[in-house]
Scaffold this motif. Sequence first.
Motif, PDB file in Angstrom:
ATOM      1  N   VAL A   1      74.443 -32.439 -28.007  1.00  0.00           N
ATOM      2  CA  VAL A   1      75.299 -32.886 -29.105  1.00  0.00           C
ATOM      3  C   VAL A   1      76.771 -32.880 -28.684  1.00  0.00           C
ATOM      4  CG1 VAL A   1      76.118 -32.344 -31.431  1.00  0.00           C
ATOM      5  CG2 VAL A   1      73.685 -32.140 -30.880  1.00  0.00           C
ATOM      6  N   MET A   2      77.175 -31.798 -28.001  1.00  0.00           N
ATOM      7  CA  MET A   2      78.590 -31.703 -27.595  1.00  0.00           C
ATOM      8  C   MET A   2      78.957 -32.801 -26.595  1.00  0.00           C
ATOM      9  SD  MET A   2      80.199 -29.491 -29.234  1.00  0.00           S
ATOM     10  CE  MET A   2      81.702 -29.573 -28.257  1.00  0.00           C
ATOM     11  N   THR A   3      78.016 -33.065 -25.690  1.00  0.00           N
ATOM     12  CA  THR A   3      78.276 -34.147 -24.734  1.00  0.00           C
ATOM     13  C   THR A   3      78.457 -35.463 -25.488  1.00  0.00           C
ATOM     14  OG1 THR A   3      76.975 -33.003 -23.061  1.00  0.00           O
ATOM     15  CG2 THR A   3      77.379 -35.326 -22.676  1.00  0.00           C
ATOM     16  N   SER A   4      77.595 -35.698 -26.462  1.00  0.00           N
ATOM     17  CA  SER A   4      77.655 -36.949 -27.222  1.00  0.00           C
ATOM     18  C   SER A   4      78.935 -37.064 -28.036  1.00  0.00           C
ATOM     19  CB  SER A   4      76.466 -37.033 -28.194  1.00  0.00           C
ATOM     20  OG  SER A   4      75.264 -36.908 -27.489  1.00  0.00           O
ATOM     21  N   THR A   5      79.282 -35.995 -28.743  1.00  0.00           N
ATOM     22  CA  THR A   5      80.460 -36.104 -29.621  1.00  0.00           C
ATOM     23  C   THR A   5      81.733 -36.279 -28.799  1.00  0.00           C
ATOM     24  OG1 THR A   5      80.562 -33.702 -29.716  1.00  0.00           O
ATOM     25  CG2 THR A   5      79.475 -34.797 -31.539  1.00  0.00           C
ATOM     26  N   THR A   6      81.758 -35.636 -27.610  1.00  0.00           N
ATOM     27  CA  THR A   6      82.928 -35.794 -26.750  1.00  0.00           C
ATOM     28  C   THR A   6      83.065 -37.253 -26.316  1.00  0.00           C
ATOM     29  OG1 THR A   6      82.538 -33.568 -25.942  1.00  0.00           O
ATOM     30  CG2 THR A   6      84.059 -34.925 -24.668  1.00  0.00           C
ATOM     31  N   LEU A   7      81.941 -37.815 -25.897  1.00  0.00           N
ATOM     32  CA  LEU A   7      81.990 -39.194 -25.395  1.00  0.00           C
ATOM     33  C   LEU A   7      82.142 -40.204 -26.532  1.00  0.00           C
ATOM     34  CD1 LEU A   7      79.416 -38.862 -22.496  1.00  0.00           C
ATOM     35  CD2 LEU A   7      81.910 -38.875 -22.373  1.00  0.00           C
ATOM     36  N   LEU A   8      81.765 -39.786 -27.736  1.00  0.00           N
ATOM     37  CA  LEU A   8      82.024 -40.625 -28.906  1.00  0.00           C
ATOM     38  C   LEU A   8      83.535 -40.769 -29.069  1.00  0.00           C
ATOM     39  CD1 LEU A   8      80.829 -41.996 -31.494  1.00  0.00           C
ATOM     40  CD2 LEU A   8      81.213 -39.813 -32.649  1.00  0.00           C
TER      41      LEU A   8
ATOM     42  N   ALA B   1      71.116 -26.059 -20.353  1.00  0.00           N
ATOM     43  CA  ALA B   1      70.073 -26.555 -21.253  1.00  0.00           C
ATOM     44  C   ALA B   1      68.693 -26.095 -20.798  1.00  0.00           C
ATOM     45  CB  ALA B   1      70.121 -28.084 -21.312  1.00  0.00           C
ATOM     46  N   LYS B   2      68.516 -25.898 -19.490  1.00  0.00           N
ATOM     47  CA  LYS B   2      67.182 -25.632 -18.948  1.00  0.00           C
ATOM     48  C   LYS B   2      66.861 -24.155 -18.761  1.00  0.00           C
ATOM     49  CE  LYS B   2      67.155 -28.092 -15.140  1.00  0.00           C
ATOM     50  NZ  LYS B   2      66.879 -29.082 -14.065  1.00  0.00           N
ATOM     51  N   ASP B   3      67.884 -23.371 -18.441  1.00  0.00           N
ATOM     52  CA  ASP B   3      67.645 -22.015 -17.960  1.00  0.00           C
ATOM     53  C   ASP B   3      67.041 -21.113 -19.035  1.00  0.00           C
ATOM     54  OD1 ASP B   3      67.752 -19.468 -16.905  1.00  0.00           O
ATOM     55  OD2 ASP B   3      69.552 -19.933 -15.731  1.00  0.00           O
ATOM     56  N   VAL B   4      65.871 -20.505 -18.719  1.00  0.00           N
ATOM     57  CA  VAL B   4      65.301 -19.530 -19.644  1.00  0.00           C
ATOM     58  C   VAL B   4      65.097 -18.190 -18.972  1.00  0.00           C
ATOM     59  CG1 VAL B   4      64.143 -20.889 -21.399  1.00  0.00           C
ATOM     60  CG2 VAL B   4      63.091 -20.653 -19.161  1.00  0.00           C
ATOM     61  N   GLU B   5      65.110 -18.169 -17.651  1.00  0.00           N
ATOM     62  CA  GLU B   5      64.671 -16.968 -16.941  1.00  0.00           C
ATOM     63  C   GLU B   5      65.784 -16.118 -16.329  1.00  0.00           C
ATOM     64  OE1 GLU B   5      62.172 -19.105 -14.435  1.00  0.00           O
ATOM     65  OE2 GLU B   5      60.638 -19.257 -15.994  1.00  0.00           O
ATOM     66  N   SER B   6      66.795 -16.728 -15.785  1.00  0.00           N
ATOM     67  CA  SER B   6      67.761 -15.949 -14.996  1.00  0.00           C
ATOM     68  C   SER B   6      68.473 -14.932 -15.889  1.00  0.00           C
ATOM     69  CB  SER B   6      68.786 -16.886 -14.362  1.00  0.00           C
ATOM     70  OG  SER B   6      69.732 -17.291 -15.336  1.00  0.00           O
ATOM     71  N   PRO B   7      68.881 -13.816 -15.282  1.00  0.00           N
ATOM     72  CA  PRO B   7      69.580 -12.766 -16.060  1.00  0.00           C
ATOM     73  C   PRO B   7      70.819 -13.345 -16.732  1.00  0.00           C
ATOM     74  CG  PRO B   7      69.141 -12.049 -13.792  1.00  0.00           C
ATOM     75  CD  PRO B   7      68.738 -13.478 -13.867  1.00  0.00           C
TER      76      PRO B   7
ATOM     77  N   GLY C   1      80.550 -30.065 -18.730  1.00  0.00           N
ATOM     78  CA  GLY C   1      80.518 -29.113 -17.629  1.00  0.00           C
ATOM     79  C   GLY C   1      80.109 -29.741 -16.312  1.00  0.00           C
ATOM     80  N   TYR C   2      79.708 -31.001 -16.332  1.00  0.00           N
ATOM     81  CA  TYR C   2      79.250 -31.667 -15.113  1.00  0.00           C
ATOM     82  C   TYR C   2      79.997 -32.986 -14.904  1.00  0.00           C
ATOM     83  CZ  TYR C   2      75.717 -28.095 -15.247  1.00  0.00           C
ATOM     84  OH  TYR C   2      75.097 -26.880 -15.261  1.00  0.00           O
ATOM     85  N   GLY C   3      81.304 -32.918 -15.014  1.00  0.00           N
ATOM     86  CA  GLY C   3      82.115 -34.103 -14.740  1.00  0.00           C
ATOM     87  C   GLY C   3      82.383 -34.959 -15.965  1.00  0.00           C
ATOM     88  N   ILE C   4      82.222 -34.376 -17.154  1.00  0.00           N
ATOM     89  CA  ILE C   4      82.430 -35.187 -18.368  1.00  0.00           C
ATOM     90  C   ILE C   4      83.864 -35.708 -18.439  1.00  0.00           C
ATOM     91  CG2 ILE C   4      83.133 -33.336 -19.956  1.00  0.00           C
ATOM     92  CD1 ILE C   4      81.268 -34.662 -22.034  1.00  0.00           C
ATOM     93  N   GLU C   5      84.811 -34.948 -17.841  1.00  0.00           N
ATOM     94  CA  GLU C   5      86.210 -35.384 -17.918  1.00  0.00           C
ATOM     95  C   GLU C   5      86.446 -36.692 -17.171  1.00  0.00           C
ATOM     96  OE1 GLU C   5      84.802 -32.814 -16.677  1.00  0.00           O
ATOM     97  OE2 GLU C   5      86.032 -31.677 -15.277  1.00  0.00           O
TER      98      GLU C   5
ATOM     99  N   GLN D   1      69.582 -37.839 -20.506  1.00  0.00           N
ATOM    100  CA  GLN D   1      69.209 -37.590 -19.110  1.00  0.00           C
ATOM    101  C   GLN D   1      70.190 -36.668 -18.412  1.00  0.00           C
ATOM    102  OE1 GLN D   1      69.225 -41.512 -17.231  1.00  0.00           O
ATOM    103  NE2 GLN D   1      71.313 -41.212 -16.492  1.00  0.00           N
ATOM    104  N   GLU D   2      71.453 -36.680 -18.821  1.00  0.00           N
ATOM    105  CA  GLU D   2      72.438 -35.808 -18.181  1.00  0.00           C
ATOM    106  C   GLU D   2      72.402 -34.412 -18.781  1.00  0.00           C
ATOM    107  OE1 GLU D   2      74.075 -36.705 -15.475  1.00  0.00           O
ATOM    108  OE2 GLU D   2      73.072 -38.645 -15.647  1.00  0.00           O
TER     109      GLU D   2
END
Lengths: 316, 633
Positions: A279-286, A256-262, A214-218, A248-249
């Motif tokens: 995990v999804m980021t890793s498997t994609t880049l694998l 991954a971080k958001d707990v509060e926003s509606p 979702g952050y430029g993985i393509e 780190q990414e």
Amino acid sequence: MAVSILKERWTSKLYETTIGTGDKAVKFGGDSTLPYLQFEGEIPNRPAVALEITDVEPTDWPDFLKAHWEGVLADPVAWAKQAAEYGADLIALRLDSAHPDKGNASAEDVAKTAKAVADATDLPLIVIGCGVEEKDGAIFPAVGEALAGKNALIGCATQENYNSIVAAAMVNGHNVIASSPLDINLCKQLNILMTEMNLPAERIVIDPLIGALGYGIEYAYSIMERSRLGALTGDKMLAMPVVCFVGQEAWKAKEAKDVESPEGQTWGEQGTRAILWEVMTSTTLLQAGGSLFVMRHPESLKKFKAHVEEISKSNA
Amino acid sequence: MPNYNIKFLPDDKEVQIEPTDTVLRAAEKAGIAVKSACGGGGSCGRCAVLVKEGEVTKGQTAKLTKEQLAQGWVLACQVKPLTDLVIDIPAESRLSQHQVLTESRGDKGLLKEAQLKDLGLAGHPLYWSVYVELTPPTLTEAFDDLSRLTTEVRRITGIDNLQLGLETLKKLASTLREGEWKATVYLAEGSGFTEIADILPGKAEDKYYGLAIDIGTTTVVVYLVDLATGEILGSKGGYNKQAKYGDDVITRIVHAVEEKDGLAELHEAVIGSLNELIDTVLKEHGVRRGQVKSVVSAGNTTMTHLFLGIQPTYIRLEPYIPTVNSVPPVRAKDLGLHVHPQAWVHSLPNIASYVGGDITSGVLVTGMAQSDQLTLLIDIGTNGEMVLGNSDWLIACSCSAGPAFEGGGIKYGMRAMHGAIERVRILPGFGVECKTIGNGKPVGICGSGLIDCIATLRDAAIIDRTGKFSSDLEISRIRDTDEGPEFVLVWANDSGIGEDITISENDIKNLIRSKGAIFAGIRVMLGMVDLPVEAIDEILIAGGFGNYLNIHDSVTIGLLPDLPTEKYKFIGNSSVKGAYLSLVSHNARRMVEEIAQKMTYLELSVGNSFLDEFVSALFLPHTDLSLFPSVHK
């Protein structure tokens, strides 16, 4: 009529890189085909997974992630031991305290920490600087020396500071991560510069500066794919294995971080989604051709290894 | 408001200007040409002058040091007078005469006379004469005078489409009878028609001449040609006076578009530059203005527009469309050229906004459009223009190389003038030996010197392949400044400017970007036709800068492809030579239009391949070292 499988004939393969010494040394790379086409070529090594620790308590990690490392966050030695228990293949120590804004620790101080961690574990070590190019260039001569003989992986070297990092690696027998921003030409240029200092190519690991899902993985995916194709068609300056700093990414991602926003409330339980993001980021880049993965959550490591187990079954 | 007196030293010239005029404007009025690379934008710092007496307004102070400001240095383009002034204009801030290329090293790669015939390029000049003997009219054979004349001219020349003006028509009857039906007819080629320009009784022996002109962004060149024999009687070169409105075509276009009367100023500047040369060359050879009957000019697209006084606005704006590519001939009187007022002025055709008549002219005169050999023609300047092809196809592109090759954007950069460093040698122990043009004290470094310098620094491992200074060298010549590290080429003691002459990491990066753009352009063109670089049979280097280029250095830094030096040929100012060829042969004039029609223009800003090639060329010599086998060691 039988289906005949079309096989590409590649002329070249990835370098095989070994980090660490003794029984726990880790070997990766060496592939002679595109990722997981076992029917077409050799994939001699499984991807290696490191868990990331820092030399000062991290301030920007989400609470959920920190909670898992409760009690060891301020003590890199204890943290390294616990990471080893969770099944990491390597320990990735980040020397954040050297950052000018986070204490500006001296080269000698961070070298001591690195030495202490190395002495406390028999796992191979990755040592990452603070990310400020000039400072990293200044600390690695001391860090490299403190770890002499450990065959560690140090970095990240850039076009700005590769000189001193490569020199430190050559004198003390380490390997170097070569970092370049999502550009195949810049990646190649740095590898040429480093090998021209007489660092053997098999002691270089490429860091293409990946982005999370979702952050430029393509972009990362296509750059990794291009470098693998280059390597297989004979370009030696693209034939180094690739490291992906997934943790780190992924842990920077809002998902991954958001707990509060509606909005976040509708995404399901934070822990589950954060780990899935890593995990999804890793498997994609694998699938794109990554050989070494640096992760942050032990649960992600476990799930990723399970995936590797499946994908490594031969389809030949 | 009162006007102020401005006195310039050391010229001791005085002019009056209004308080709203800048000091630069005053210098211009005084006839002193001051450097102004940015076109008066206050950013290039080249027009620095010293205020000796009087007060001026505050303005931008780009590139002036604290010490200079304290001494009273200002940028002439930025300040206006508050009182009468005495201003010192130092030599560094003046446009000095520099060697203009009217002739060049070798004419290799250009067509020889014998080849012209083979290629069908021989023909009559654009202005020529025919002697006719007409049958006098009788009562039973009563055609009018004009029909009688045109029928005979057509019979001799085969030209159908003859036209003539009222003045000639008025004197037709008397001239024919005066010569007892024998006459000399002068024909002038227009576009698609031939004009009977004049008629004289009997066999006239009048001499008539033509001009071939190259209008470069920096310099202009004029050839005086005897059209009866085709002989070049003399040539003159000089500055394009548009230079005071900016160094490159973009700043000129900006000036034309944004300044009041900007277009007229630029038009007059180039016409003025040409007229000076024309007056001189005519005087030297005892030729009168009225005897110059035809003119052919070649220039890049912007220069062609400004020469004709056409607003060049859209050349600069996407999608980069010029007003005209194939320019119809115009009368000299409409341009104000100092030749016969009715002379036709031909401009050689452009291909696109950034590939102009200077390039089509070069293609013509090299014969590459008639050759089986795959030829690459390169003109290196602020823009690198390239044409690749042979008799079957031609493809052209242009890439912006920036001003580095001409010394622009380089701290001590300069054009190839007296005192410019052109060769650099590193001695053992990191001593430096510099050779300058004219062997004077070094005052700066020119483009070819920069290329040599970078090749040499790389050879000595003082810079790495990205152009960065090696950090483990502890030598006094490498030092840190606020603008990054630099290397001292010449210490102040030995330099002609009283300060150290240096080359900085930024200078090197600028040059690497320039050479990267040129090489990337070549690669994209080759990629377009899917040919390897080895397929090129011949590389022709045109233009003033190319004349000073060292092939070995250029290959070492990756500016030019790694091909045997025998494949490279310098053709000098092919623009004026093509204009000359078109002037003396109507078939060549027609051929250049055909060449322009046939050439495919490749727009490099479309698609990704140029950018990709560009980034991979930002390395010494190239990211793909296998492209430079002779350099890679």
